[in-house]
Design a protein around this motif. Structure first.
Motif, PDB file in Angstrom:
ATOM      1  N   GLY A 166       0.590  -1.275  -0.105  1.00 42.72           N
ATOM      2  CA  GLY A 166      -0.007   0.201   0.076  1.00 42.72           C
ATOM      3  C   GLY A 166       1.053   1.241  -0.054  1.00 42.72           C
ATOM      4  O   GLY A 166       0.339   2.171   0.606  1.00 42.72           O
ATOM      5  N   VAL A 167       1.892   1.163  -0.676  1.00 39.49           N
ATOM      6  CA  VAL A 167       2.777   2.655  -0.973  1.00 39.49           C
ATOM      7  C   VAL A 167       2.027   3.514  -1.929  1.00 39.49           C
ATOM      8  O   VAL A 167       1.914   2.927  -3.187  1.00 39.49           O
ATOM      9  CB  VAL A 167       4.056   2.226  -1.276  1.00 39.49           C
ATOM     10  N   GLY A 173       2.111  -1.092  -4.510  1.00 42.70           N
ATOM     11  CA  GLY A 173       1.154   0.117  -4.196  1.00 42.70           C
ATOM     12  C   GLY A 173       0.711   0.922  -5.176  1.00 42.70           C
ATOM     13  O   GLY A 173       1.477   0.878  -6.259  1.00 42.70           O
ATOM     14  N   PHE A 174      -0.182   1.828  -5.011  1.00 37.89           N
ATOM     15  CA  PHE A 174      -0.863   2.546  -6.231  1.00 37.89           C
ATOM     16  C   PHE A 174       0.349   3.535  -6.643  1.00 37.89           C
ATOM     17  O   PHE A 174       0.297   4.053  -7.518  1.00 37.89           O
ATOM     18  CB  PHE A 174      -2.029   3.515  -5.613  1.00 37.89           C
ATOM     19  N   PRO A 193      -3.572  -2.415  -9.547  1.00 45.18           N
ATOM     20  CA  PRO A 193      -3.854  -3.734 -10.089  1.00 45.18           C
ATOM     21  C   PRO A 193      -4.374  -3.305 -11.496  1.00 45.18           C
ATOM     22  O   PRO A 193      -5.161  -2.629 -11.786  1.00 45.18           O
ATOM     23  CB  PRO A 193      -4.946  -4.398  -9.210  1.00 45.18           C
TER      24      PRO A 193
END
Ligand code: C2E
Ligand code: MG
Ligand code: MG
Ligand code: MG
Length: 287
Positions: A234-235, A254-255, A260
Motif C-alpha cells: 500500500g505504498v 502500491g498505487f 492492479p
C-alpha cells in the motif's frame, strides 16, 4: 407512543436484516453461477524490487462483475465463499488462471497467488497447485503463495507439513498482511517464510505517526536477521517510498507505482519495463 416507535424501529431493523440476508444469499448463489458464466477476472499488481528497480512479481487479485449486482469486492465475497466452502473451487480457478497468465511473462517475473485458510486446509491443495503449474508449464520457482497468519492459528503439524512440501517444490511462501493477526513473532519462528508483507495499515501513516515508523523499521530488521525479504504494502506516496527504502525494505507494492491491472495491461507493462524481452530478439538475431 414510545412503544409504537420502538416497534417501528424493530420492524425497520428486521427489514434491514432481511435486505442484508437477501444480499448475502444472492452472493452465495451467484458465486457458483458466476464461475460458470465467466464473471470472474484476475487483475495483476506489480511488486517492485527496490534494489534493481524492476518488477519482481505480480500479485493476482480476484475481481467479480456480477451480472445484476455489478462489481463486488473480494473483501465482501471471499468470506462468503469461505463459509460455504466454495473458495476451494474458486481458489483452484485463481491458481490455474494465474499460472496460465504468468507463463506468458518474461521468465524472471513471478506471480503471487492469495490462498484462503480454508483452501489451505483442503486435501486438494497440493494436487491443485501441482496441476496448475503443470498445465501452464510454469516452473514452481515462479510461483509465490501468500498466506495470512490465520492459516497458522491452529499451528498443527499438518499445516507446517504442507508449507514445507510447497517450499520443497521450489514455491515461495509469503506472510501476507503482517502485523494484523495474533502472535506474529512466534509464527515467524515456526516457519521460514521467504517474504514478509508489511500490512498497509502500518505504511499508511508513515510521516504522521512515529510509532508505525518504528514498527516498520523493526519488522524490516527482523526480516533481515531471519533471512526473509520484506515488502511494504500500500505504498501511495513518495514519502512512504523514501521511508521504507531508507530502512532497507526489499520491495514495494502500491498505487504509487501501479494499481492492479487487467492481464493485457499487465503484460504490456512487463514487456515495456523488462530488459529480457528486448534482449531476446537481438541475441537470436546476432546468433
Ligand atoms: P491483499 O492480498 O492484502 O491484497 C492487497 C490489497 O490491497 C488489494 O485489494 C489491492 O488492490 C490493495 N492495494 C494495493 N495497493 C494499494 C494502495 O496503494 N492503496 C490501497 N488503498 N490499496 C492498495 P483487493 O484487490 O480489493 O483485495 C483485497 C483482499 O482480498 C486481498 O488483500 C486478499 O486478502 C483478498 N483476495 C483478493 N484476491 C484473492 C484471491 O484470489 N484469493 C483469496 N483467497 N483472497 C483474495
Ligand atoms: Mg495478498
Ligand atoms: Mg496483503
Ligand atoms: Mg492486505
Amino acid at each position: 407512543r414510545a412503544k409504537g416507535d420502538g416497534r417501528g424501529n424493530y420492524r425497520f431493523f428486521e427489514k434491514g436484516m432481511d435486505a442484508a440476508m437477501q444480499h448475502r444469499r444472492a452472493i452465495e448463489s451467484g458465486l457458483k453461477l458466476g464461475l460458470t458464466r465467466d464473471e470472474f477476472r484476475l487483475v495483476f499488481q506489480p511488486l517492485m524490487d527496490l534494489e534493481s528497480n524492476r518488477i519482481s512479481c505480480m500479485e493476482a487479485l480476484l475481481r467479480w462483475e456480477h451480472s445484476e449486482m455489478g462489481f463486488i469486492s473480494p473483501v465482501e465475497f471471499i468470506p462468503v465463499a469461505e463459509e460455504i466452502g466454495f473458495i476451494v473451487q474458486l481458489g483452484e480457478w485463481v491458481l490455474r488462471q494465474a499460472c496460465l497468465t504468468a507463463a506468458n511473462w518474461p521468465a524472471d517475473i513471478r506471480v503471487a497467488v492469495n490462498l484462503s485458510p480454508v483452501q489451505f486446509k483442503s486435501r486438494r491443495l497440493m494436487d491443485s497447485v501441482r496441476q496448475a503449474l503443470e498445465e501452464a508449464g510454469l516452473p514452481p520457482s515462479r510461483l509465490e503463495l501468500e498466506i495470512t497468519e490465520s492459516v497458522l492459528l491452529n499451528d498443527s503439524d499438518q499445516t507446517l507439513e504442507t508449507l514445507h512440501a510447497l517450499r520443497a517444490m521450489g514455491i515461495r511462501i509469503s506472510m501476507d498482511d503482517f502485523g494484523t493477526g495474533y502472535s506474529s513473532l512466534s509464527y515467524l519462528r515456526a516457519f521460514p517464510f521467504d517474504k514478509i508483507k508489511i500490512d498497509r495499515s502500518f505504511i499508511e501513516d508513515v510521516g504522521s505517526t512515529d510509532a508505525n515508523f518504528e514498527i516498520i523499521k523493526a519488522v524490516i530488521a527482523l526480516g533481515r536477521s531471519l533471512g526473509m525479504a520484506t515488502t511494504a504494502e500500500g505504498v501511495e506516496t513518495e514519502a512512504q517510498l523514501d521511508a521504507v527504502r531508507a530502512h532497507g525494505c526489499n520491495e514495494i507494492q502500491g498505487f504509487l507505482f501501479s494499481r492492479p491491472l487487467p492481464a493485457k495491461d499487465a503484460l504490456e507493462l512487463i514487456t515495456r519495463l523488462s530488459p529480457i524481452r528486448e534482449l531476446e530478439p537481438r541475441l537470436s538475431g546476432n546468433g
